[in-house]
Design an enzyme around this catalytic site. Structure first.
Site, PDB file in Angstrom:
ATOM      1  N   CYS A   2       0.800  -1.092   0.020  1.00 45.86           N
ATOM      2  CA  CYS A   2       0.101   0.026   0.006  1.00 45.86           C
ATOM      3  C   CYS A   2       0.744   1.269  -0.055  1.00 45.86           C
ATOM      4  CB  CYS A   2      -0.990   0.107   1.103  1.00 45.86           C
ATOM      5  SG  CYS A   2      -2.140  -1.199   1.175  1.00 45.86           S
ATOM      6  N   ARG A  27       4.366  -0.637  -4.548  1.00 50.84           N
ATOM      7  CA  ARG A  27       3.952  -1.059  -3.205  1.00 50.84           C
ATOM      8  C   ARG A  27       2.605  -1.777  -3.162  1.00 50.84           C
ATOM      9  NH1 ARG A  27       6.915   1.598   0.658  1.00 50.84           N
ATOM     10  NH2 ARG A  27       5.227   1.025   2.083  1.00 50.84           N
ATOM     11  N   TRP A  75      -2.586  -2.911  -1.882  1.00 48.71           N
ATOM     12  CA  TRP A  75      -2.163  -4.215  -1.862  1.00 48.71           C
ATOM     13  C   TRP A  75      -3.222  -4.962  -0.883  1.00 48.71           C
ATOM     14  CZ3 TRP A  75      -0.782  -8.199   1.456  1.00 48.71           C
ATOM     15  CH2 TRP A  75      -0.027  -9.362   0.856  1.00 48.71           C
ATOM     16  N   ASN A 100      -2.098   2.269   5.542  1.00 47.45           N
ATOM     17  CA  ASN A 100      -1.318   1.108   5.311  1.00 47.45           C
ATOM     18  C   ASN A 100      -1.011   0.319   6.519  1.00 47.45           C
ATOM     19  OD1 ASN A 100       0.631  -0.413   4.381  1.00 47.45           O
ATOM     20  ND2 ASN A 100       2.320   1.225   4.419  1.00 47.45           N
ATOM     21  N   GLY A 101      -1.236  -0.890   6.634  1.00 41.74           N
ATOM     22  CA  GLY A 101      -1.364  -1.716   7.555  1.00 41.74           C
ATOM     23  C   GLY A 101      -2.512  -2.654   7.872  1.00 41.74           C
ATOM     24  N   GLU A 485      16.960 -18.879  -5.346  1.00 41.41           N
ATOM     25  CA  GLU A 485      16.716 -17.420  -5.994  1.00 41.41           C
ATOM     26  C   GLU A 485      16.209 -17.701  -7.309  1.00 41.41           C
ATOM     27  OE1 GLU A 485      15.796 -14.706  -4.810  1.00 41.41           O
ATOM     28  OE2 GLU A 485      16.282 -13.420  -6.274  1.00 41.41           O
ATOM     29  N   LYS A 489      12.590 -16.340  -8.643  1.00 45.57           N
ATOM     30  CA  LYS A 489      12.429 -15.245  -9.607  1.00 45.57           C
ATOM     31  C   LYS A 489      11.424 -15.869 -10.829  1.00 45.57           C
ATOM     32  CE  LYS A 489      13.689 -12.375  -8.261  1.00 45.57           C
ATOM     33  NZ  LYS A 489      14.310 -12.279  -6.954  1.00 45.57           N
ATOM     34  N   GLU A 492       7.989 -15.757  -9.505  1.00 41.01           N
ATOM     35  CA  GLU A 492       7.379 -14.483  -9.054  1.00 41.01           C
ATOM     36  C   GLU A 492       6.870 -13.824 -10.534  1.00 41.01           C
ATOM     37  OE1 GLU A 492       9.519 -12.129  -5.612  1.00 41.01           O
ATOM     38  OE2 GLU A 492      10.771 -12.569  -7.196  1.00 41.01           O
ATOM     39  N   HIS A 508      15.901 -38.631  -4.152  1.00 42.07           N
ATOM     40  CA  HIS A 508      14.882 -38.891  -2.860  1.00 42.07           C
ATOM     41  C   HIS A 508      13.510 -38.191  -2.913  1.00 42.07           C
ATOM     42  CE1 HIS A 508      18.415 -40.468  -0.623  1.00 42.07           C
ATOM     43  NE2 HIS A 508      19.148 -39.227  -0.959  1.00 42.07           N
ATOM     44  N   LYS A 608       6.125  -4.968  -3.566  1.00 44.99           N
ATOM     45  CA  LYS A 608       7.599  -5.042  -2.947  1.00 44.99           C
ATOM     46  C   LYS A 608       7.867  -5.065  -1.517  1.00 44.99           C
ATOM     47  CE  LYS A 608      11.684  -3.463  -4.635  1.00 44.99           C
ATOM     48  NZ  LYS A 608      12.380  -4.763  -5.254  1.00 44.99           N
TER      49      LYS A 608
HETATM   50  C1  G6P Z   1       8.489  -9.092  -0.764  1.00 41.68           C
HETATM   51  C2  G6P Z   1       9.084  -8.836  -2.082  1.00 41.68           C
HETATM   52  C3  G6P Z   1      10.294  -9.414  -2.351  1.00 41.68           C
HETATM   53  C4  G6P Z   1      11.204  -9.492  -0.998  1.00 41.68           C
HETATM   54  C5  G6P Z   1      10.613  -9.572   0.130  1.00 41.68           C
HETATM   55  C6  G6P Z   1      11.463  -9.234   1.520  1.00 41.68           C
HETATM   56  O1  G6P Z   1       7.756 -10.306  -0.623  1.00 41.68           O
HETATM   57  O2  G6P Z   1       8.063  -8.995  -3.287  1.00 41.68           O
HETATM   58  O3  G6P Z   1      10.968  -9.190  -3.381  1.00 41.68           O
HETATM   59  O4  G6P Z   1      12.342 -10.375  -1.178  1.00 41.68           O
HETATM   60  O5  G6P Z   1       9.385  -9.094   0.190  1.00 41.68           O
HETATM   61  O6  G6P Z   1      11.694  -7.868   1.282  1.00 41.68           O
HETATM   62  P1  G6P Z   1      12.839  -6.849   1.839  1.00 41.68           P
HETATM   63  O7  G6P Z   1      12.518  -5.614   1.835  1.00 41.68           O
HETATM   64  O8  G6P Z   1      12.490  -7.467   3.351  1.00 41.68           O
HETATM   65  O9  G6P Z   1      14.037  -7.358   1.378  1.00 41.68           O
END
Ligand code: G6P
Length: 613
Positions: A2, A27, A75, A100-101, A485, A489, A492, A508, A608
């Site tokens: 948000c 956001r 969001w 926001n929250g 990672e 990616k 996502e 396994h 994000k």
């Molecule tokens: C969200 C984002 C990710 C990020 C994670 C942790 O899920 O979509 O890309 O890695 O938060 O965020 P931070 O700001 O704590 O690295």
């Protein structure tokens, strides 16, 4: 998670609100709205489901004329994404709120407010804020007092902006658990979740502290702390430049940010290393003393930052010889972990505002005063930075693409430096070892630039994913974390289900998944596990799957039918290899997403910065 923007100035605020919302869209982007106090002192609101552009195309910015306004990009947490759940929420045409929250006790408040004949028009938790402030206004002198009174009844996390025709020249802003910043302008004052939204009008910012509430007019700002006492908060000048938040010539922020990595890593190394040494002071004045005492390390993070921590576990145990544990913040904060004295508690976060990570840090500090805390963070004024004993700032610059790229590799650089300095303080790292690692780190920008040259070949490989719904990533040792990672990616941004496994674990269980429709991506550095990995690749190949192998030129993986081998570079060290092998995986997911036609910078359901739990 948000985005809030608001302002009070001498001209029409609507164009600024809309521009700010676009910049805050990373956001959250499932609905957006704004409310302005028009020249006839009424609240006029416009909301739309979907992205900010939907809102923009439904507003005639010049004719929605008001000098005071608040806006929000959402969001969704409580209540699905829809126009009726979009913010701002309004009570009786008298109080407008953006939030926001999460208000955790909203059901109890809602039932009380319903008894007092408040009518609810949304499924959100936020609406109780608007009604609560309206109720308080009946007995309070002004909007500030009413907000102060109402927030005492809220449990949970919030940053809010409030306006009302009752006090037309004011915005009330409050922060508890979610970030909120005041922009101090020449011709007005503003609020925002992130400075980037206001760079067109000001570079002067006040970062509200936990529990602060501010009464903002066009030419004054009064701030009260959690005890209601008026306080002065420093005005800081932002170093951000408007150019840093444009896409430049790139198609997407994510692509730009992938290609910015050589620079981001140079910037992160700058002033942190000398000719052949890592500077301990880079972690703070008390770092040496703390690192000498450390006996255990606990890393906490979420998402991509968690994956960086997984790599660091290998380095910290290998180089610094300190037992290191890592856990996702949302689990750690809710269990009863044994926290030993002389534990260094490391949080890793791009934003510094991730609610679970922040709460995990707070809970640890409450449980054991003898722990030390360090945050590796990309946001200088964030809550994690404010609340940690030691800080190392990654200098990745602003990252707007929701999927993290340059912040991941700069976190790895920070963690490599950390492994060396703790190793030095523990007398585990010789000058020669330090020099070798520093030399490797200095080569990184050039090596990354070279790895980026493989984009053409990766574009061809990405076509493999056109009609695919599953993928498997394999690596061994620290490369398992890089495989994780890579899988994250791909999930996502291309919505392909991807899993990462340590290659030795394949037999396994996960080997059962392998068929012609499941591409397998393997990372093959030249290290002591290479021969074992080569055997694992044979196991996969004999099950008929298409394989993509990113290798060190020195690895000499034997070509097989149905296997694409892409040499990334040669003779990488144990620190440089995980960082360099990240690059082709980022490019692969980016181009797979383009082929799938997804929204790369704003993938569905994600945000994000996750400032709610
Ligand atoms: C969200 C984002 C990710 C990020 C994670 C942790 O899920 O979509 O890309 O890695 O938060 O965020 P931070 O700001 O704590 O690295």
């Amino acid at each position: 998670m948000c985005g809030i923007i608001g302002g009070i100035c001498k001209k029409n605020i609507t164009p600024l609100l809309l521009k700010g919302l676009k910049r805050l869209e990373y956001r959250g982007y499932d609905s957006a709205g704004l409310v302005v106090l028009t020249t006839d002192n009424t609240l006029q609101r416009v909301r739309e489901a979907g992205k900010v552009d939907n809102l923009v195309s439904n507003i005639d910015a010049q004719n929605l004329d008001g000098k005071v306004g608040i806006a929000h990009t959402r969001w969704a947490t409580h209540g699905k994404p829809s126009t009726k759940n979009a913010h701002p929420h309004i009570c009786n045409n008298s109080v407008g709120v953006v939030h926001n929250g999460i208000i955790e006790n909203f059901l109890a408040l809602k039932s009380e407010q319903q008894k007092q004949n408040y009518h609810f028009t949304s499924d959100t938790d936020t609406e109780v804020i608007a009604h609560g402030i309206h109720l308080a206004l009946q007995t309070c002198e002004n909007l500030l007092e009413a907000t102060q009174k109402a927030i005492k009844t809220f449990a949970g996390a919030y940053s809010i902006g409030v306006i009302s025709p009752t006090n037309p020249g004011h915005i009330i802003a409050a922060r508890s658990g979610s970030p909120l910043i005041i922009g101090v302008g020449k011709y007005g004052n503003f609020i925002t979740s992130d400075q980037v939204a206001l760079l067109d009008v000001t570079k002067q910012f006040i970062f509200l502290e936990e529990g602060d509430i501010a009464d903002i007019s066009a030419n004054s700002i009064s701030i009260f702390d959690k005890n209601g006492l008026q306080v002065e908060r420093e005005i800081k000048t932002s170093k951000l430049k408007n150019g840093q938040i444009s896409k430049g010539n790139y198609a997407h922020y994510m692509q730009k940010e992938i290609f910015e990595q050589p620079q981001a890593i140079s910037d992160t190394l700058e002033s942190r290393i000398t000719k052949d040494k890592v500077m301990i002071e880079a972690f703070g004045n008390d770092a040496q003393q703390i690192f000498q005492q450390v006996e255990h390390i606990q890393i906490i993070a979420c998402g991509t930052s968690y994956n960086a921590g997984l790599v660091a576990k290998y380095w910290l145990e290998d180089i610094a010889k300190i037992p290191t544990h890592i856990e996702v913040a949302s689990e750690y904060r809710y269990r009863n972990p044994v926290i030993l004295d002389n534990t260094l508690f490391i949080t890793i976060s791009q934003s510094g505002e991730t609610a679970d990570t922040l709460e995990a840090l707070r809970s640890v500090k409450k449980r054991n005063a003898a722990v030390h805390s360090l945050t590796i963070c990309n946001s200088a004024e964030s809550s994690l930075v404010c609340e940690s004993e030691l800080t190392f700032l990654t200098h990745a610059g602003v990252e707007i693409g929701v999927a993290s790229t340059k912040t991941f590799t700069t976190q790895l650089v920070a963690l490599a430096l950390l492994s060396v300095v703790i190793g030095k303080c523990q007398k585990q790292v010789s000058e020669q070892q330090e020099k070798v690692i520093v030399d490797g780190l200095k080569r990184l920008p050039g090596l990354i630039a070279k790895a980026l040259e493989q984009e053409g070949q990766i574009i061809k490989l990405a076509k493999t994913f056109k009609n695919k719904f599953n993928a498997l990533f394999l690596g061994r040792g620290a490369m398992h974390a890089i495989a994780m990672e890579g899988a994250l990616k791909l999930k996502e941004i291309s919505y392909i289900h991807a899993e990462a496994y340590p290659a030795g674990e394949l037999k396994h269980g996960p080997i059962a998944l392998i068929d012609r429709d499941t591409p397998v991506i393997a990372i093959a550095p030249k290290d002591e596990l290479l021969d074992k990995l080569k055997s694992n690749l044979q196991e996969v190949k004999s099950r008929g799957s298409h394989m993509i192998v990113f290798e060190d030129e020195a690895s000499n993986v034997a070509p097989m039918e149905g296997m694409d081998i892409i040499p990334i570079t040669h003779n990488l060290g144990r620190i440089t290899a995980p960082i360099i092998f990240t690059i082709p995986l980022q490019l692969l997911s980016y181009h797979a997403a383009l082929i799938k036609g997804t929204d790369v910078d704003q993938p569905r359901n994600l945000a994000k910065s996750v400032t709610v739990e």
